[in-house]
Scaffold this motif. Structure first.
Motif, PDB file in Angstrom:
ATOM      1  N   ARG A 164       7.199  -1.483  -5.081  1.00 54.06           N
ATOM      2  CA  ARG A 164       6.673  -0.245  -3.779  1.00 54.06           C
ATOM      3  C   ARG A 164       5.746   1.298  -3.979  1.00 54.06           C
ATOM      4  O   ARG A 164       6.851   2.116  -4.634  1.00 54.06           O
ATOM      5  CB  ARG A 164       7.662  -0.341  -2.867  1.00 54.06           C
ATOM      6  CG  ARG A 164       7.301   0.770  -1.430  1.00 54.06           C
ATOM      7  CD  ARG A 164       9.145   1.135  -0.734  1.00 54.06           C
ATOM      8  NE  ARG A 164       8.257   0.661   0.897  1.00 54.06           N
ATOM      9  CZ  ARG A 164       7.478   1.834   1.346  1.00 54.06           C
ATOM     10  NH1 ARG A 164       6.647   2.753   0.834  1.00 54.06           N
ATOM     11  NH2 ARG A 164       7.225   1.379   2.358  1.00 54.06           N
ATOM     12  N   THR A 165       4.855   0.810  -3.677  1.00 54.72           N
ATOM     13  CA  THR A 165       4.059   2.251  -3.329  1.00 54.72           C
ATOM     14  C   THR A 165       2.942   2.731  -2.379  1.00 54.72           C
ATOM     15  O   THR A 165       3.054   2.130  -1.852  1.00 54.72           O
ATOM     16  CB  THR A 165       2.929   2.429  -4.147  1.00 54.72           C
ATOM     17  OG1 THR A 165       1.691   2.005  -4.123  1.00 54.72           O
ATOM     18  CG2 THR A 165       3.530   2.419  -6.388  1.00 54.72           C
ATOM     19  N   PRO A 166       2.926   3.873  -2.083  1.00 58.90           N
ATOM     20  CA  PRO A 166       2.580   3.551  -0.096  1.00 58.90           C
ATOM     21  C   PRO A 166       1.782   3.741  -0.499  1.00 58.90           C
ATOM     22  O   PRO A 166       1.013   3.093   0.799  1.00 58.90           O
ATOM     23  CB  PRO A 166       3.043   5.533  -0.274  1.00 58.90           C
ATOM     24  CG  PRO A 166       3.480   6.289  -1.409  1.00 58.90           C
ATOM     25  CD  PRO A 166       3.830   5.441  -2.479  1.00 58.90           C
ATOM     26  N   GLN A 167       0.016   4.018  -1.325  1.00 57.18           N
ATOM     27  CA  GLN A 167      -0.528   2.387  -1.108  1.00 57.18           C
ATOM     28  C   GLN A 167      -0.780   0.921  -0.798  1.00 57.18           C
ATOM     29  O   GLN A 167      -1.439   0.817  -0.342  1.00 57.18           O
ATOM     30  CB  GLN A 167      -1.611   3.058  -2.270  1.00 57.18           C
ATOM     31  CG  GLN A 167      -2.163   4.225  -2.827  1.00 57.18           C
ATOM     32  CD  GLN A 167      -0.966   5.600  -3.307  1.00 57.18           C
ATOM     33  OE1 GLN A 167       0.269   5.183  -3.957  1.00 57.18           O
ATOM     34  NE2 GLN A 167      -1.620   6.283  -3.502  1.00 57.18           N
ATOM     35  N   ARG A 168       0.267   0.619  -1.832  1.00 59.17           N
ATOM     36  CA  ARG A 168       0.556  -0.802  -1.832  1.00 59.17           C
ATOM     37  C   ARG A 168       1.129  -0.506  -0.238  1.00 59.17           C
ATOM     38  O   ARG A 168       0.809  -2.279   0.349  1.00 59.17           O
ATOM     39  CB  ARG A 168       1.175  -1.127  -2.734  1.00 59.17           C
ATOM     40  CG  ARG A 168       0.478  -1.314  -4.530  1.00 59.17           C
ATOM     41  CD  ARG A 168       1.663  -1.132  -5.424  1.00 59.17           C
ATOM     42  NE  ARG A 168       0.928  -1.258  -6.630  1.00 59.17           N
ATOM     43  CZ  ARG A 168       1.851  -1.287  -7.960  1.00 59.17           C
ATOM     44  NH1 ARG A 168       3.089  -2.208  -7.240  1.00 59.17           N
ATOM     45  NH2 ARG A 168       0.853  -1.164  -9.020  1.00 59.17           N
ATOM     46  N   PHE A 169       1.725  -0.150  -0.257  1.00 60.14           N
ATOM     47  CA  PHE A 169       2.335  -0.207   1.544  1.00 60.14           C
ATOM     48  C   PHE A 169       1.239  -0.674   2.408  1.00 60.14           C
ATOM     49  O   PHE A 169       1.263  -1.471   2.750  1.00 60.14           O
ATOM     50  CB  PHE A 169       3.989   0.461   1.483  1.00 60.14           C
ATOM     51  CG  PHE A 169       4.144   0.082   2.686  1.00 60.14           C
ATOM     52  CD1 PHE A 169       5.694  -0.188   2.912  1.00 60.14           C
ATOM     53  CD2 PHE A 169       4.003   0.568   3.436  1.00 60.14           C
ATOM     54  CE1 PHE A 169       6.227  -0.936   3.632  1.00 60.14           C
ATOM     55  CE2 PHE A 169       4.679   0.273   5.485  1.00 60.14           C
ATOM     56  CZ  PHE A 169       5.885  -0.783   5.284  1.00 60.14           C
ATOM     57  N   PHE A 170      -0.061   0.413   2.168  1.00 63.57           N
ATOM     58  CA  PHE A 170      -0.573   1.113   2.937  1.00 63.57           C
ATOM     59  C   PHE A 170      -1.900   0.474   3.533  1.00 63.57           C
ATOM     60  O   PHE A 170      -1.853  -0.746   4.523  1.00 63.57           O
ATOM     61  CB  PHE A 170      -1.107   2.587   2.880  1.00 63.57           C
ATOM     62  CG  PHE A 170      -2.262   2.317   4.218  1.00 63.57           C
ATOM     63  CD1 PHE A 170      -2.207   3.317   5.058  1.00 63.57           C
ATOM     64  CD2 PHE A 170      -3.642   1.891   3.713  1.00 63.57           C
ATOM     65  CE1 PHE A 170      -3.213   3.352   5.873  1.00 63.57           C
ATOM     66  CE2 PHE A 170      -4.607   2.208   4.747  1.00 63.57           C
ATOM     67  CZ  PHE A 170      -4.824   2.771   5.446  1.00 63.57           C
ATOM     68  N   VAL A 171      -2.138  -0.057   2.380  1.00 62.26           N
ATOM     69  CA  VAL A 171      -3.405  -1.162   1.810  1.00 62.26           C
ATOM     70  C   VAL A 171      -2.368  -2.973   2.785  1.00 62.26           C
ATOM     71  O   VAL A 171      -2.931  -2.978   3.286  1.00 62.26           O
ATOM     72  CB  VAL A 171      -3.377  -1.454   0.671  1.00 62.26           C
ATOM     73  CG1 VAL A 171      -4.748  -3.000   0.320  1.00 62.26           C
ATOM     74  CG2 VAL A 171      -3.861  -0.412   0.397  1.00 62.26           C
TER      75      VAL A 171
ATOM     76  N   HIS B   1      -5.378  -5.484  -7.091  1.00 57.42           N
ATOM     77  CA  HIS B   1      -5.415  -6.303  -8.179  1.00 57.42           C
ATOM     78  C   HIS B   1      -4.053  -6.307  -8.392  1.00 57.42           C
ATOM     79  O   HIS B   1      -3.902  -7.432  -7.939  1.00 57.42           O
ATOM     80  CB  HIS B   1      -5.507  -5.445  -9.956  1.00 57.42           C
ATOM     81  CG  HIS B   1      -5.410  -6.090 -10.243  1.00 57.42           C
ATOM     82  ND1 HIS B   1      -6.232  -7.385 -10.905  1.00 57.42           N
ATOM     83  CD2 HIS B   1      -4.690  -6.358 -11.172  1.00 57.42           C
ATOM     84  CE1 HIS B   1      -5.866  -7.941 -11.943  1.00 57.42           C
ATOM     85  NE2 HIS B   1      -4.920  -7.652 -12.543  1.00 57.42           N
ATOM     86  N   ALA B   2      -2.977  -5.262  -8.073  1.00 59.99           N
ATOM     87  CA  ALA B   2      -1.801  -5.534  -7.842  1.00 59.99           C
ATOM     88  C   ALA B   2      -0.902  -6.644  -6.876  1.00 59.99           C
ATOM     89  O   ALA B   2      -0.464  -7.536  -7.455  1.00 59.99           O
ATOM     90  CB  ALA B   2      -0.681  -4.428  -7.831  1.00 59.99           C
ATOM     91  N   LEU B   3      -1.840  -6.793  -5.818  1.00 60.30           N
ATOM     92  CA  LEU B   3      -0.974  -7.155  -4.755  1.00 60.30           C
ATOM     93  C   LEU B   3      -1.717  -8.947  -4.578  1.00 60.30           C
ATOM     94  O   LEU B   3      -0.807  -9.760  -3.726  1.00 60.30           O
ATOM     95  CB  LEU B   3      -1.611  -6.949  -3.352  1.00 60.30           C
ATOM     96  CG  LEU B   3      -0.999  -4.916  -2.713  1.00 60.30           C
ATOM     97  CD1 LEU B   3      -1.705  -5.364  -1.579  1.00 60.30           C
ATOM     98  CD2 LEU B   3      -0.089  -5.224  -2.565  1.00 60.30           C
ATOM     99  N   VAL B   4      -2.188  -8.987  -5.077  1.00 62.66           N
ATOM    100  CA  VAL B   4      -3.346 -10.305  -4.965  1.00 62.66           C
ATOM    101  C   VAL B   4      -3.168 -10.925  -6.840  1.00 62.66           C
ATOM    102  O   VAL B   4      -1.955 -12.220  -6.957  1.00 62.66           O
ATOM    103  CB  VAL B   4      -5.232 -10.168  -5.922  1.00 62.66           C
ATOM    104  CG1 VAL B   4      -5.761 -11.504  -6.436  1.00 62.66           C
ATOM    105  CG2 VAL B   4      -6.012  -9.469  -4.792  1.00 62.66           C
TER     106      VAL B   4
END
Ligand SMILES: [Zn+2]
Ligand SMILES: [Zn+2]
Length: 142
Positions: free
Chosen positions: A21-28, A65-68
């Motif tokens: 979990r990073t703030p950016q991943r959460f936000f996106v 990329h990480a989410l995909v």
């Protein structure tokens, strides 16, 4: 879905897939789930910068990329334009507005002609229909 439910869903998705979990991943992911407009990198970058100052474009690419990779977001392109991102993982079709370019989700429906034509040698793994026309917003604007 409430903001809290969305947040819980995201935390669960990270846990299930082992994505850190990073703030950016959460936000996106939150942005894609709450506003299903199939945003591009540029749009997500702009949205991210309104909240997390000075995130680079590379950060947005890495985040997506990480989410995909984790299967939490789907990447697709229409008409060879910039890639768009979709957090709706249910099988669905898309509607594209000729006037404003909006991309909307359309509930899944089968195309019967594509199912089990035995004379065909090829087998179909998946398909998706793109409907085109004028969205509700553009209709009411004139
Ligand atoms: Zn439109
Ligand atoms: Zn979609």
């Amino acid at each position: 879905m409430s903001k809290l439910e969305t947040a819980q869903k995201i935390e669960q998705a990270f846990e299930r897939t082992g994505v850190r979990r990073t703030p950016q991943r959460f936000f996106v992911l939150e942005r894609l789930l709450t506003k299903p407009d199939h945003a591009t990198v540029e749009e997500l970058w702009a949205a991210l910068n309104r909240r997390h100052a000075r995130a680079s474009r590379a950060t947005v690419y890495n985040t997506l990329h990480a989410l995909v990779q984790a299967g939490l977001v789907r990447e697709f392109t229409l008409d060879g334009k910039a890639a768009r991102y979709d957090a709706n993982l249910e099988r669905h079709h898309h509607f594209v507005c000729d006037s404003c370019g909006a991309v909307e989700d359309v509930n899944w429906f089968d195309v019967p002609q594509l199912e089990g034509n035995e004379s065909e040698k090829r087998s179909i793994r998946s398909y998706e229909v793109t409907l085109r026309g004028k969205c509700a917003k553009c209709h009411s604007n004139n």
